[in-house]
Design a protein around this motif. Structure first.
Motif, mmCIF file in Angstrom:
data_model
loop_
_atom_site.group_PDB
_atom_site.id
_atom_site.type_symbol
_atom_site.label_atom_id
_atom_site.label_comp_id
_atom_site.label_asym_id
_atom_site.label_seq_id
_atom_site.Cartn_x
_atom_site.Cartn_y
_atom_site.Cartn_z
ATOM 1 N N ARG A 101 -38.887 -34.866 -7.767
ATOM 2 C CA ARG A 101 -37.494 -34.427 -7.810
ATOM 3 C C ARG A 101 -37.116 -33.638 -6.561
ATOM 4 O O ARG A 101 -36.008 -33.815 -6.026
ATOM 5 C CB ARG A 101 -37.260 -33.606 -9.077
ATOM 6 N N CYS A 144 -38.586 -27.675 -15.008
ATOM 7 C CA CYS A 144 -38.452 -29.049 -14.509
ATOM 8 C C CYS A 144 -39.060 -30.024 -15.523
ATOM 9 O O CYS A 144 -39.983 -30.781 -15.224
ATOM 10 C CB CYS A 144 -39.138 -29.169 -13.154
ATOM 11 N N CYS A 160 -32.051 -26.924 -14.304
ATOM 12 C CA CYS A 160 -31.886 -26.841 -12.844
ATOM 13 C C CYS A 160 -31.220 -25.536 -12.423
ATOM 14 O O CYS A 160 -31.514 -24.996 -11.346
ATOM 15 C CB CYS A 160 -31.082 -28.030 -12.344
ATOM 16 N N CYS A 184 -34.061 -28.512 -3.666
ATOM 17 C CA CYS A 184 -34.281 -29.761 -4.390
ATOM 18 C C CYS A 184 -33.227 -30.799 -4.001
ATOM 19 O O CYS A 184 -32.026 -30.516 -3.999
ATOM 20 C CB CYS A 184 -34.232 -29.512 -5.893
ATOM 21 N N ALA A 188 -32.902 -33.838 -5.596
ATOM 22 C CA ALA A 188 -32.683 -34.791 -6.687
ATOM 23 C C ALA A 188 -31.200 -34.883 -7.041
ATOM 24 O O ALA A 188 -30.543 -33.875 -7.291
ATOM 25 C CB ALA A 188 -33.490 -34.389 -7.912
ATOM 26 N N PRO A 199 -31.971 -35.821 -11.716
ATOM 27 C CA PRO A 199 -33.349 -35.415 -11.992
ATOM 28 C C PRO A 199 -34.023 -36.162 -13.138
ATOM 29 O O PRO A 199 -35.217 -36.462 -13.067
ATOM 30 C CB PRO A 199 -33.221 -33.915 -12.314
#
Length: 345
Positions: A155, A201, A208, A217, A219, A222
């Motif tokens: 991710r 996660c 998040c 991150c 992603a 995700p």
């Protein structure tokens, strides 16, 4: 939604993770020690087994009470080792632990090696276990990759390369190595990666907004990551066994296959009786790896049964201490509970 940056920064991510872990680490017994034996036992038990099972059902504590060090484990009888492991499944792990303990005693003078290459050369130790013990016990900057870390790294890098492919595994180990070498606290960094996958996660509905590395991150979606290759189909398997009880005990069969060698089970129904099986006493289901098993327990035929060398009558007083796969233990307790002879709880 995570904030994207041009490229994840290993130094910044490592610093955020170590800081977050220092304030939010869960208290597990293997985190209170630097003893490589206690850490190794935990890592082996946690392979394909949930933390709650290992801790809440007492497997970890019982093992360390019975086998507190390499010397005790190395000198134990295999049936004692298997009995103490009973209920965790994947019994090869217990045998490998004992093999490893014996090698530590015989080849390393009873002292667990403190360098990664020597740890990796021990029986039954793969890259993950070697990296885990090296970092958690000795503070070495060695990477680890497990299911949680695979998810976190996939991710962060927004990478759809299947994590169970050769290319995907290579990328994960490279990225894990970048992170662990970017900190002066490898123990905390590796623990933080796993903890983040366990707590924030998660596979579904990741938190998040609470993630300590959300600013790094990339992603976009995700929950679509990580990607895995097509899963193996679950196969249905049928087992037919007999329950033969006499005044002296219960007939059991010694397992000889690769998966459960050294354990005792209810004997297989003789092949000549499979086409016309005797009456059924019990039917139950259990799962193992990619198999869904239906276990049929039959009353034996009245004629005399010629017992192979792998069979023996186990006295009732010894049944509880006899190492046995959990499904057969459950079936035996059910069957014995119907009559005058019972297993202890």
């Amino acid at each position: 939604m995570p904030t994207q940056t041009a490229r994840p920064n290993p130094q910044a991510i490592a610093a955020e993770l170590v800081n977050w872990f220092g304030q939010n680490a869960r208290d597990y017994p293997w985190r209170r020690t630097r003893d490589p034996y206690a850490i190794l036992v935990a890592e082996v038990m946690l392979q394909q087994t949930q933390i709650s099972t290992v801790l809440d059902r007492g497997f970890y504590a019982r093992w360390l009470e019975r086998f507190p060090d390499f010397e005790t484990l190395a000198s134990a009888r295999e049936d004692e080792v298997l009995k103490t492991w009973e209920g965790l499944g994947y019994y090869r792990r217990a045998r490998n632990l004992q093999r490893l303990a014996r090698e530590v005693m015989e080849q390393h003078g009873g002292v667990f090696p403190s360098d990664h290459a020597s740890i990796l050369g021990l029986p039954g130790v793969g890259p993950y276990t070697a990296g885990a013990v090296a970092s958690f016990a000795f503070g070495l900057a060695e990477p680890i990759v497990d299911g949680n870390i695979s998810r976190v790294l996939s991710r962060i890098y927004n990478d759809a390369t299947p994590v169970d492919s050769t290319a995907g595994a290579k990328l994960l180990w490279e990225r894990s190595a970048l992170l662990v070498k970017a900190t002066d606290d490898p123990r905390a960094l590796n623990s933080a990666l796993m903890e983040l996958g366990q707590t924030h996660c998660t596979p579904t509905k990741p938190a998040c907004d609470l993630c300590p590395v959300r600013a790094h991150c990339r992603a976009l979606d995700p929950e679509t990551l990580p990607v895995k290759q097509a899963r193996q189909q679950i196969s249905a398997v049928t087992e037919h066994v007999i329950f033969l009880r006499t005044s002296s005990g219960v007939l059991l069969e010694l397992e000889t296959g690769r998966r459960r060698t050294g354990l005792w089970k209810l004997p297989e129904l003789p092949p000549e009786h499979v086409s016309e099986p005797p009456p059924v006493l019990l039917r139950m289901h259990y799962g193992i790896t990619r198999y869904k098993v239906t276990l049929w327990v039959h009353e034996p035929h009245a004629e005399e049964y010629a017992w192979p060398e792998t069979h023996r009558l186990v006295p009732f007083a010894e049944l509880e201490s006899t190492p046995m796969p959990a499904p057969y233990r459950k079936a035996l307790r059910e069957l014995l509970g119907r009559g005058e002879f019972r297993l202890s709880a």
